[in-house]
Design a protein around this motif. Sequence first.
Motif, PDB file in Angstrom:
ATOM      1  N   LEU A 105       0.924  -1.403  -0.134  1.00 18.55           N
ATOM      2  CA  LEU A 105       0.127  -0.182   0.028  1.00 18.55           C
ATOM      3  C   LEU A 105       0.777   1.016   0.196  1.00 18.55           C
ATOM      4  CD1 LEU A 105      -3.303   0.814   0.296  1.00 18.55           C
ATOM      5  CD2 LEU A 105      -2.441   0.846   2.209  1.00 18.55           C
ATOM      6  N   LEU A 106       2.131   1.413   1.150  1.00 15.21           N
ATOM      7  CA  LEU A 106       2.508   2.772   1.084  1.00 15.21           C
ATOM      8  C   LEU A 106       4.354   2.064   1.358  1.00 15.21           C
ATOM      9  CD1 LEU A 106       2.691   5.635   1.755  1.00 15.21           C
ATOM     10  CD2 LEU A 106       3.511   5.045   4.178  1.00 15.21           C
ATOM     11  N   ALA A 164      16.212  16.201  10.465  1.00 16.52           N
ATOM     12  CA  ALA A 164      15.260  15.332  10.903  1.00 16.52           C
ATOM     13  C   ALA A 164      14.927  13.883  10.958  1.00 16.52           C
ATOM     14  CB  ALA A 164      14.195  16.620  10.478  1.00 16.52           C
ATOM     15  N   VAL A 165      14.550  13.754   9.478  1.00 19.96           N
ATOM     16  CA  VAL A 165      14.706  12.682   8.651  1.00 19.96           C
ATOM     17  C   VAL A 165      15.217  11.660   7.892  1.00 19.96           C
ATOM     18  CG1 VAL A 165      13.076  10.941   7.735  1.00 19.96           C
ATOM     19  CG2 VAL A 165      11.873  12.475   9.473  1.00 19.96           C
ATOM     20  N   ASP A 166      16.474  10.912   8.240  1.00 21.06           N
ATOM     21  CA  ASP A 166      16.722  10.897   7.464  1.00 21.06           C
ATOM     22  C   ASP A 166      16.929   8.723   7.059  1.00 21.06           C
ATOM     23  OD1 ASP A 166      19.503  10.752   5.410  1.00 21.06           O
ATOM     24  OD2 ASP A 166      20.849  10.069   7.391  1.00 21.06           O
ATOM     25  N   GLU A 167      17.162   8.879   5.712  1.00 18.11           N
ATOM     26  CA  GLU A 167      17.293   7.537   5.304  1.00 18.11           C
ATOM     27  C   GLU A 167      15.778   6.609   5.667  1.00 18.11           C
ATOM     28  OE1 GLU A 167      19.368   5.240   2.159  1.00 18.11           O
ATOM     29  OE2 GLU A 167      19.625   7.369   2.468  1.00 18.11           O
ATOM     30  N   PHE A 168      14.779   7.123   5.626  1.00 14.10           N
ATOM     31  CA  PHE A 168      13.367   6.422   6.514  1.00 14.10           C
ATOM     32  C   PHE A 168      13.474   5.247   5.430  1.00 14.10           C
ATOM     33  CE2 PHE A 168       9.123   6.351   7.212  1.00 14.10           C
ATOM     34  CZ  PHE A 168       9.332   6.068   8.483  1.00 14.10           C
ATOM     35  N   ASN A 169      12.953   4.131   5.404  1.00  9.92           N
ATOM     36  CA  ASN A 169      12.975   2.789   4.179  1.00  9.92           C
ATOM     37  C   ASN A 169      11.827   2.145   5.411  1.00  9.92           C
ATOM     38  OD1 ASN A 169      14.236   3.282   2.426  1.00  9.92           O
ATOM     39  ND2 ASN A 169      16.326   2.907   4.395  1.00  9.92           N
ATOM     40  N   PHE A 170      10.582   2.318   4.499  1.00  8.55           N
ATOM     41  CA  PHE A 170       9.528   1.398   5.561  1.00  8.55           C
ATOM     42  C   PHE A 170       8.982   1.108   4.329  1.00  8.55           C
ATOM     43  CE2 PHE A 170       5.267   2.853   7.811  1.00  8.55           C
ATOM     44  CZ  PHE A 170       5.470   1.345   8.957  1.00  8.55           C
ATOM     45  N   GLU A 171       7.699   0.355   4.807  1.00 14.97           N
ATOM     46  CA  GLU A 171       6.214  -0.313   4.241  1.00 14.97           C
ATOM     47  C   GLU A 171       5.076  -0.715   4.866  1.00 14.97           C
ATOM     48  OE1 GLU A 171       8.449  -2.755   1.499  1.00 14.97           O
ATOM     49  OE2 GLU A 171       8.069  -4.391   2.819  1.00 14.97           O
ATOM     50  N   ILE A 172       4.238  -0.350   5.104  1.00 16.55           N
ATOM     51  CA  ILE A 172       2.857  -0.609   5.539  1.00 16.55           C
ATOM     52  C   ILE A 172       2.339  -1.419   4.629  1.00 16.55           C
ATOM     53  CG2 ILE A 172       2.114   1.437   5.093  1.00 16.55           C
ATOM     54  CD1 ILE A 172       0.948   1.073   7.925  1.00 16.55           C
ATOM     55  N   ASP A 173       0.962  -2.076   3.664  1.00 19.72           N
ATOM     56  CA  ASP A 173       0.011  -3.015   3.878  1.00 19.72           C
ATOM     57  C   ASP A 173      -1.459  -2.620   4.053  1.00 19.72           C
ATOM     58  OD1 ASP A 173      -0.435  -4.168   0.711  1.00 19.72           O
ATOM     59  OD2 ASP A 173       0.347  -5.809   1.141  1.00 19.72           O
ATOM     60  N   LYS A 174      -2.290  -3.879   3.152  1.00 17.76           N
ATOM     61  CA  LYS A 174      -3.797  -3.118   3.581  1.00 17.76           C
ATOM     62  C   LYS A 174      -3.732  -3.711   5.120  1.00 17.76           C
ATOM     63  CE  LYS A 174      -5.458  -2.805  -0.679  1.00 17.76           C
ATOM     64  NZ  LYS A 174      -4.201  -3.724  -2.415  1.00 17.76           N
ATOM     65  N   GLY A 175      -4.220  -3.097   5.608  1.00 19.34           N
ATOM     66  CA  GLY A 175      -5.187  -3.365   7.178  1.00 19.34           C
ATOM     67  C   GLY A 175      -4.013  -3.892   8.542  1.00 19.34           C
ATOM     68  N   ASP A 176      -2.610  -3.272   7.400  1.00 22.24           N
ATOM     69  CA  ASP A 176      -1.658  -3.651   8.653  1.00 22.24           C
ATOM     70  C   ASP A 176      -2.172  -2.028  10.198  1.00 22.24           C
ATOM     71  OD1 ASP A 176       0.054  -5.171   7.511  1.00 22.24           O
ATOM     72  OD2 ASP A 176       0.786  -4.214   7.078  1.00 22.24           O
ATOM     73  N   LEU A 177      -1.503  -2.739  10.844  1.00 26.53           N
ATOM     74  CA  LEU A 177      -1.810  -2.390  11.903  1.00 26.53           C
ATOM     75  C   LEU A 177      -0.184  -1.768  12.849  1.00 26.53           C
ATOM     76  CD1 LEU A 177      -3.124   0.126  14.316  1.00 26.53           C
ATOM     77  CD2 LEU A 177      -4.394  -2.197  15.501  1.00 26.53           C
ATOM     78  N   TYR A 189       2.618   5.383  -2.948  1.00 25.76           N
ATOM     79  CA  TYR A 189       1.689   5.215  -1.789  1.00 25.76           C
ATOM     80  C   TYR A 189       0.854   4.007  -3.836  1.00 25.76           C
ATOM     81  CZ  TYR A 189      -3.188   5.410  -0.842  1.00 25.76           C
ATOM     82  OH  TYR A 189      -4.256   5.634  -0.141  1.00 25.76           O
ATOM     83  N   LYS A 190       0.507   2.995  -4.275  1.00 24.47           N
ATOM     84  CA  LYS A 190      -0.675   2.122  -4.236  1.00 24.47           C
ATOM     85  C   LYS A 190       0.097   2.535  -5.470  1.00 24.47           C
ATOM     86  CE  LYS A 190      -4.694   3.661  -2.575  1.00 24.47           C
ATOM     87  NZ  LYS A 190      -6.378   3.844  -3.455  1.00 24.47           N
ATOM     88  N   GLY A 191       1.838   2.346  -5.655  1.00 30.21           N
ATOM     89  CA  GLY A 191       2.492   1.877  -7.083  1.00 30.21           C
ATOM     90  C   GLY A 191       2.776   3.390  -7.700  1.00 30.21           C
ATOM     91  N   GLY A 192       2.385   4.365  -6.938  1.00 34.82           N
ATOM     92  CA  GLY A 192       2.728   5.650  -7.501  1.00 34.82           C
ATOM     93  C   GLY A 192       3.352   6.894  -6.645  1.00 34.82           C
ATOM     94  N   MET A 200      -6.516  11.433  -1.817  1.00 38.15           N
ATOM     95  CA  MET A 200      -5.945   9.471  -2.312  1.00 38.15           C
ATOM     96  C   MET A 200      -6.470   8.473  -2.096  1.00 38.15           C
ATOM     97  SD  MET A 200      -3.007  11.062  -4.682  1.00 38.15           S
ATOM     98  CE  MET A 200      -2.187   9.445  -5.565  1.00 38.15           C
ATOM     99  N   GLY A 201      -6.498   8.757  -0.193  1.00 43.99           N
ATOM    100  CA  GLY A 201      -6.587   7.727   0.778  1.00 43.99           C
ATOM    101  C   GLY A 201      -5.857   7.610   2.205  1.00 43.99           C
ATOM    102  N   ILE A 202      -4.602   8.645   2.530  1.00 46.15           N
ATOM    103  CA  ILE A 202      -4.156   9.005   3.136  1.00 46.15           C
ATOM    104  C   ILE A 202      -4.155  10.251   4.682  1.00 46.15           C
ATOM    105  CG2 ILE A 202      -2.551   9.004   4.355  1.00 46.15           C
ATOM    106  CD1 ILE A 202      -0.245   8.395   1.965  1.00 46.15           C
ATOM    107  N   ALA A 203      -5.293   9.631   5.493  1.00 47.30           N
ATOM    108  CA  ALA A 203      -5.526  10.700   6.192  1.00 47.30           C
ATOM    109  C   ALA A 203      -4.798  10.447   8.244  1.00 47.30           C
ATOM    110  CB  ALA A 203      -7.095  10.499   6.822  1.00 47.30           C
TER     111      ALA A 203
END
Lengths: 256, 325
Positions: A4-5, A19-32, A63-66, A79-82
């Motif tokens: 998802l992201l 303040a933020v450096d090399e932040f690598n992260f991912e989260i998928d649908k429905g994850d908490l 986000y969703k491939g874009g 686009m769906g991020i709140a």
Amino acid sequence: MSKLLQTKGLGIQFGGLKAVDEFNFEIDKGDLYGLIGPNGAGKTTVFNLLTGVYKPTSGRIIYKGGSLVNKSPTAITQMGIARTFQNIRLFKNMTVLDNVKVGLHHSHPYNLATAIFRFLPSFSKSEAAMDEEARSLLRVFDLEEFADDKAVNLPYGQQRKLEIARALATAPQLLLLDEPAAGMNPAETEELMATIKMVREKFSVAILLIEHDMRLVMGICEKIAVLNFGTVLAFGTPEEIKNNPDVIAAYLGEEE
Amino acid sequence: MVKKILKSKTLGGFGLCIAVFIILNVLMMTKVLNSYWRGVAIVCCINIILAVSLNLATGYLGQLTLGHAGFMSVGAYTSAILSIHLGLKTSQSPVIFILCLLAGAIMATLIGLLIGIPILRLRGDYLCIATLAFNEIIRVVFVNLEITNGSKGLIGIPYMTNFLYVYIFMAITIYVVYALVNSRHGRAIISIREDEIASELAGIPVTYYKILAFVVSAFFAGLAGGLYAHYMTIIMPSTFDYNKSVEILVMVVLGGMGSLPGSIIAALLLTLIPELLIQFSQYRMLIYAIVLIAAMILKGSGAGERILSKLPFRKTKRIEVSGNE
Ligand SMILES: Nc1ncnc2c1ncn2[C@@H]1O[C@H](COP(=O)(O)OP(=O)(O)OP(=O)(O)O)[C@@H](O)[C@H]1O
Ligand SMILES: [Mg+2]
């Protein structure tokens, strides 16, 4: 399928400060997931990057491939991020109901002519639909009885909930909560945990939450990212995080 | 249920509007209100249009602007030049008159769009100064143009504006602003005043709504200008200087940011008080100033709010709220 992201090498610099450096992260649908770290680690800045409030100085957000880089906050929200805010940012002088209706703005797009010809049925139909949807969101957070009160007059805990309701009104697929339990007592925090879990199920939304309350984070998050000086110190399940020596040294240790 | 409330509020306003019109007309026909007071009534209506329209940009959208008289002058000059050239004086055609008024209002809208896009990025004091500068630039332009007859003023504008016209256009203005602010568009506009960042992050296209509110506000200011020109029959650039903008802003502030009844009452009072004080001749402006200061103090202390909240129409409204805490 892509996640998802995803963020890759995401970073932002304020003057000389990374303040933020090399932040690598991912989260998928429905994850908490949880995002933790000491004060000033850059957690809120990550949210500001993800929602377009800040433009990254390096890296990518997919986000969703874009790509989300250079998209406006309005576009990103649509686009769906709140999100919610660390310091509550409600529309104070609007009613509780109208706060939520602002979140519904994009999904009920009746035009200016409909608004001007408010005596025609199309107006009252659209408004009634918005009203109903907003009220059902308020009901989820036990706020319906306050629908006609000014938002500023709600007690603190309810204001936090109203912010979540407003964010959900935008029909997000990813919900970012910035310290939702801040300033709540243990009982309220407990209740909030249940609500967050329920929200994920009911709205099938992925949730990323920043929180200092370890019990809350460890209790409900499937995975946790630990941020320190703007970089990801560790990313894993609550168990892994709890036993990670780096994390204990940088963050958890100093708590107790 | 919601539907009924919405309906009845709109209908109620409409009924009130017609009732007031009939009463005023009867008073005028029976000569209780002589032609002098009829003129005052016309000016009252024009000022209500100005205050209500500025309230959209300043009260609801929350952008402090000081260029409303500028838009008014654009509408006044555009419509007046058109009506002079179209020979409205001899034809007296209501259709042409209304078309001229609309042309003036549309010209004000276009100018509003032109300056709104760059300056609405500014905030607070900067926006205020930029709109003030716009007001002065427009004035200087009208002083130097040949077609406007410069500072001597444009003369020979057909006398067309009567009480019926201003009253209808005033009612339309109030209705449109009311309908706008009590819709999803209005909620978007108010949310920008409350918290611009939060508004963007609730999915509101903030720039679009800022410009929309600004431009609608300019449209009605232009309309008021056209009505004014065809009532006075002579207009001068100095009439529309920043003093006039401040005067309109005072009406909005006094009536309460984001309150339509407030704007209407304040516009009425601030137009009528100087007229009622006319017997005090040279002390007139002094008393006017004292009344203004007293009103502001009362308002600032919340006493005015408490008194007003006892009035019935104040209780029913939901979106309208005063912006200054
Ligand atoms: N707009 C900005 N301009 C300059 N520095 C900033 C800006 N925003 C954040 N920072 C800096 O970035 C760093 C990270 O701040 P951030 O608010 O993201 O921390 P945080 O992890 O959310 O902390 P807390 O737990 O206190 O909320 C801090 O040093 C902060 O001063
Ligand atoms: Mg923070």
